[in-house]
Design a protein around this motif. Structure first.
Motif, PDB file in Angstrom:
ATOM      1  N   GLU A 109       1.511  26.571   2.083  1.00  0.00           N
ATOM      2  CA  GLU A 109       0.535  26.109   1.106  1.00  0.00           C
ATOM      3  C   GLU A 109       1.195  25.229   0.051  1.00  0.00           C
ATOM      4  N   ALA A 110       2.506  25.396  -0.155  1.00  0.00           N
ATOM      5  CA  ALA A 110       3.222  24.584  -1.146  1.00  0.00           C
ATOM      6  C   ALA A 110       3.272  23.106  -0.757  1.00  0.00           C
ATOM      7  N   ASN A 111       3.073  22.818   0.526  1.00  0.00           N
ATOM      8  CA  ASN A 111       3.025  21.412   0.975  1.00  0.00           C
ATOM      9  C   ASN A 111       1.756  20.712   0.531  1.00  0.00           C
ATOM     10  N   PHE A 112       0.759  21.490   0.092  1.00  0.00           N
ATOM     11  CA  PHE A 112      -0.571  20.936  -0.146  1.00  0.00           C
ATOM     12  C   PHE A 112      -1.059  21.222  -1.563  1.00  0.00           C
ATOM     13  N   THR A 113      -0.293  20.739  -2.525  1.00  0.00           N
ATOM     14  CA  THR A 113      -0.647  20.870  -3.930  1.00  0.00           C
ATOM     15  C   THR A 113      -0.661  19.479  -4.558  1.00  0.00           C
ATOM     16  N   PRO A 114      -1.347  19.292  -5.679  1.00  0.00           N
ATOM     17  CA  PRO A 114      -1.291  17.993  -6.367  1.00  0.00           C
ATOM     18  C   PRO A 114       0.129  17.562  -6.701  1.00  0.00           C
ATOM     19  N   ALA A 115       0.991  18.530  -7.058  1.00  0.00           N
ATOM     20  CA  ALA A 115       2.388  18.190  -7.364  1.00  0.00           C
ATOM     21  C   ALA A 115       3.104  17.664  -6.129  1.00  0.00           C
ATOM     22  N   ALA A 116       2.851  18.290  -4.969  1.00  0.00           N
ATOM     23  CA  ALA A 116       3.448  17.814  -3.719  1.00  0.00           C
ATOM     24  C   ALA A 116       2.936  16.427  -3.364  1.00  0.00           C
ATOM     25  N   LEU A 117       1.665  16.173  -3.668  1.00  0.00           N
ATOM     26  CA  LEU A 117       1.098  14.853  -3.407  1.00  0.00           C
ATOM     27  C   LEU A 117       1.803  13.790  -4.238  1.00  0.00           C
ATOM     28  N   ARG A 118       2.057  14.099  -5.493  1.00  0.00           N
ATOM     29  CA  ARG A 118       2.733  13.133  -6.366  1.00  0.00           C
ATOM     30  C   ARG A 118       4.149  12.865  -5.879  1.00  0.00           C
TER      31      ARG A 118
ATOM     32  N   LEU B 269       0.807  -1.214   0.000  1.00  0.00           N
ATOM     33  CA  LEU B 269       0.000   0.000   0.000  1.00  0.00           C
ATOM     34  C   LEU B 269       0.843   1.269   0.000  1.00  0.00           C
ATOM     35  N   ALA B 270       2.146   1.139   0.203  1.00  0.00           N
ATOM     36  CA  ALA B 270       3.024   2.308   0.343  1.00  0.00           C
ATOM     37  C   ALA B 270       2.927   3.210  -0.875  1.00  0.00           C
ATOM     38  N   GLY B 271       2.808   4.500  -0.604  1.00  0.00           N
ATOM     39  CA  GLY B 271       2.705   5.481  -1.667  1.00  0.00           C
ATOM     40  C   GLY B 271       1.287   5.928  -1.949  1.00  0.00           C
ATOM     41  N   THR B 272       0.293   5.182  -1.505  1.00  0.00           N
ATOM     42  CA  THR B 272      -1.094   5.629  -1.621  1.00  0.00           C
ATOM     43  C   THR B 272      -1.234   6.931  -0.846  1.00  0.00           C
ATOM     44  N   ALA B 273      -1.792   7.945  -1.492  1.00  0.00           N
ATOM     45  CA  ALA B 273      -1.779   9.266  -0.864  1.00  0.00           C
ATOM     46  C   ALA B 273      -3.090  10.012  -1.110  1.00  0.00           C
TER      47      ALA B 273
ATOM     48  N   GLN C  85      -1.068   3.422 -10.970  1.00  0.00           N
ATOM     49  CA  GLN C  85      -1.225   4.295 -12.134  1.00  0.00           C
ATOM     50  C   GLN C  85      -0.187   5.409 -12.170  1.00  0.00           C
ATOM     51  N   ARG C  86       0.428   5.678 -11.005  1.00  0.00           N
ATOM     52  CA  ARG C  86       1.413   6.756 -10.859  1.00  0.00           C
ATOM     53  C   ARG C  86       0.838   8.084 -11.358  1.00  0.00           C
ATOM     54  N   ARG C  87      -0.407   8.316 -10.969  1.00  0.00           N
ATOM     55  CA  ARG C  87      -1.074   9.544 -11.390  1.00  0.00           C
ATOM     56  C   ARG C  87      -1.843  10.142 -10.219  1.00  0.00           C
ATOM     57  N   VAL C  88      -1.905  11.481 -10.199  1.00  0.00           N
ATOM     58  CA  VAL C  88      -2.751  12.198  -9.259  1.00  0.00           C
ATOM     59  C   VAL C  88      -4.107  12.428  -9.929  1.00  0.00           C
ATOM     60  N   ARG C  89      -5.156  12.079  -9.239  1.00  0.00           N
ATOM     61  CA  ARG C  89      -6.495  12.248  -9.795  1.00  0.00           C
ATOM     62  C   ARG C  89      -7.368  13.052  -8.836  1.00  0.00           C
ATOM     63  N   LYS C  90      -8.213  13.916  -9.405  1.00  0.00           N
ATOM     64  CA  LYS C  90      -9.210  14.618  -8.595  1.00  0.00           C
ATOM     65  C   LYS C  90     -10.161  13.569  -8.026  1.00  0.00           C
ATOM     66  N   ALA C  91     -10.580  13.755  -6.786  1.00  0.00           N
ATOM     67  CA  ALA C  91     -11.380  12.737  -6.100  1.00  0.00           C
ATOM     68  C   ALA C  91     -12.608  13.375  -5.446  1.00  0.00           C
TER      69      ALA C  91
END
Length: 455
Positions: free
Chosen positions: A441-450, A237-241, A264-270
């Motif tokens: 706020e930079a800690n909480f972006t889709p890019a930071a999530l990836r 499960l590691a990396g699920t974010a 999938q190695r992709r960030v998706r809107k949820a």
């Protein structure tokens, strides 16, 4: 239910379909905050028989042995249980038990028990929260049919609540710190007691609670808090974010959420990370809006404030939180090991949420019990669409006295039908919360999530 009427301003009502509800708090009632009431709106004095003492400010300084970064030493190490409630004697104490607690005795008659300790009203928050709460009291309003709050910042918005929605918004907006990093674990034991530990790294930035927060910026940005969660173990499960930006007015702009999937190695809107969607790797044992006992939009329910009641709730659970205790000591078949749990008698606000006609949720009715001193939901009794008790949730709270704030160290959701449970927030064998984190706020972006997901 026996209720305790204490405030002339606290009119017990359900909120109808209005676009805004004006706060009706008189100057005389506002003046009670910090005098006959605590600065957050609780009764300051003791109860009739003295079993609940007067609030004297709560814990304002850590014990001498405490150093930041430690698990929190118990300020009351010599306390012993006053009584132990079991299936055999529960009728003697029925007045102080919720239907969910009584159902736990019925479900686990041979193993479930409640050790009741001396009541210690330890809840406290910084002075700037008290000051903001008093400023909010005469001006805070519900907007967007109760799905948002206006006229409030930093402190409790409705310390003298007039309805159930105001009370549940007090829980949602209560102070838990400003910038926080945690390493928390969760486990969902099987009926036989076997479990796999799921380890998570979390970051939370509370925009609403920042000392510099102001009404205009909060209204403009419409962000209550930002939350990021990354699974680090087990390997499969590691990396699920997950990334969530929670909004102040959920009608104006619903919650924003993104997920990162390692396959999938992709960030998706949820957009479905809300309401009764199953929680992250929860084995279907809790809903998304169960997290933190209740979170998100209250729009699917009608809310009633039923008054106050004295009940036994988990409180000052420092032993449960101790780094001297192993997860294997706590996690047992059916329920947590009751030998490590401390209950105390406290006054709670009782709030009933009933599913609106035409709305869908696996919980038809939810009854929340909110600690009067902190506005933390301490217990939730959750009913299914057959009006039967489905789940019982308990938040094991303590004072994180370096902040200070009263917050749960562990949340447990008991599924009475499957006879399983999920425990969220296990930290005995891990690193302690960092309330001094410096998050932007930079800690909480889709890019930071990836980036976090592929690390």
């Amino acid at each position: 239910m026996r209720t305790i009427a204490i405030l002339s301003a606290a009119v017990i009502l359900a909120l109808g379909a209005t676009t805004a509800v004006e706060a009706k708090v008189s100057e005389a009632d506002v003046a009670k905050l910090g005098t006959s009431l605590t600065p957050l709106g609780a009764e300051k004095g003791p109860n009739a028989d003295g079993s609940i003492p007067a609030w004297d400010g709560g814990i304002t300084t850590p014990p001498a042995s405490y150093k930041k970064g430690m698990h929190h030493p118990d300020p009351f190490p010599d306390d012993k249980p006053l009584v132990t409630v079991t299936a055999a004697n529960k009728e003697q104490y029925k007045e102080f038990l919720t239907p969910g607690q009584l159902k736990m005795f019925e479900t686990y008659p041979d193993s479930f028990k409640m050790n009741i300790y001396q009541t210690r009203r330890t809840a406290s928050v910084p002075q700037f929260i008290y000051d903001a709460t008093k400023a909010n009291a005469p001006r805070a309003t519900l907007v967007s049919e109760g799905n948002g709050v206006d006229g409030a910042s930093i402190g409790i918005p409705f310390p003298i609540p007039a309805n159930g929605l105001e009370a549940i918004w007090n829980h949602i907006l209560r102070f838990r710190g400003v910038d926080i990093e945690t390493e928390r674990n969760q486990a969902a034991p099987t009926a036989s007691g076997d479990y796999t530990l799921v380890e998570m790294a979390e970051e939370i930035r509370f925009e609403y609670s920042r000392p510099e927060a102001n009404l205009e910026e909060l209204k403009k940005n419409n962000i209550l808090f930002e939350f990021k969660q990354v699974v680090t173990q087990p390997a499969r499960l590691a990396g699920t974010a997950l990334l969530v930006k929670e909004t102040m007015d959920q009608e104006k702009e619903p919650r924003q959420a993104w997920t990162y999937n390692t396959g999938q190695r992709r960030v998706r809107k949820a957009p479905n990370v809300a309401f009764d969607t199953p929680g992250t790797v929860s084995d279907g044992l809790r809903t998304t809006d169960d997290f933190d006992m209740f979170n998100g939009s209250p729009s699917r329910y009608n809310w009633e404030l039923l008054g106050k009641k004295e009940i036994f709730i988990p409180y000052n659970d420092y032993r449960l939180h101790s780094d001297k205790v192993k997860y294997s000591d706590l996690l047992k078949a059916g329920h947590l090991n009751p030998d490590y749990i401390r209950y105390e008698k406290h006054r709670v606000w009782v709030v009933k949420a009933s599913l609106k006609e035409g709305m869908r949720h696996i919980y038809k009715t939810r009854v929340f019990y909110l600690d009067e001193d902190s506005w933390q939901v301490s217990i939730a009794d959750l009913y299914d669409n057959r009006d039967e008790l489905y789940r019982v949730a308990m938040a094991h709270g303590l004072n994180y006295y370096e902040v200070p704030t009263h917050w749960s160290t562990l949340e447990v959701y008991y599924d009475l039908q499957s006879r399983r449970y999920i425990a969220i927030g296990l930290d005995n064998e891990g690193r302690m919360y960092d309330f001094d984190a410096k998050l932007s706020e930079a800690n909480f972006t889709p890019a930071a999530l990836r980036r976090e997901g592929i690390r």
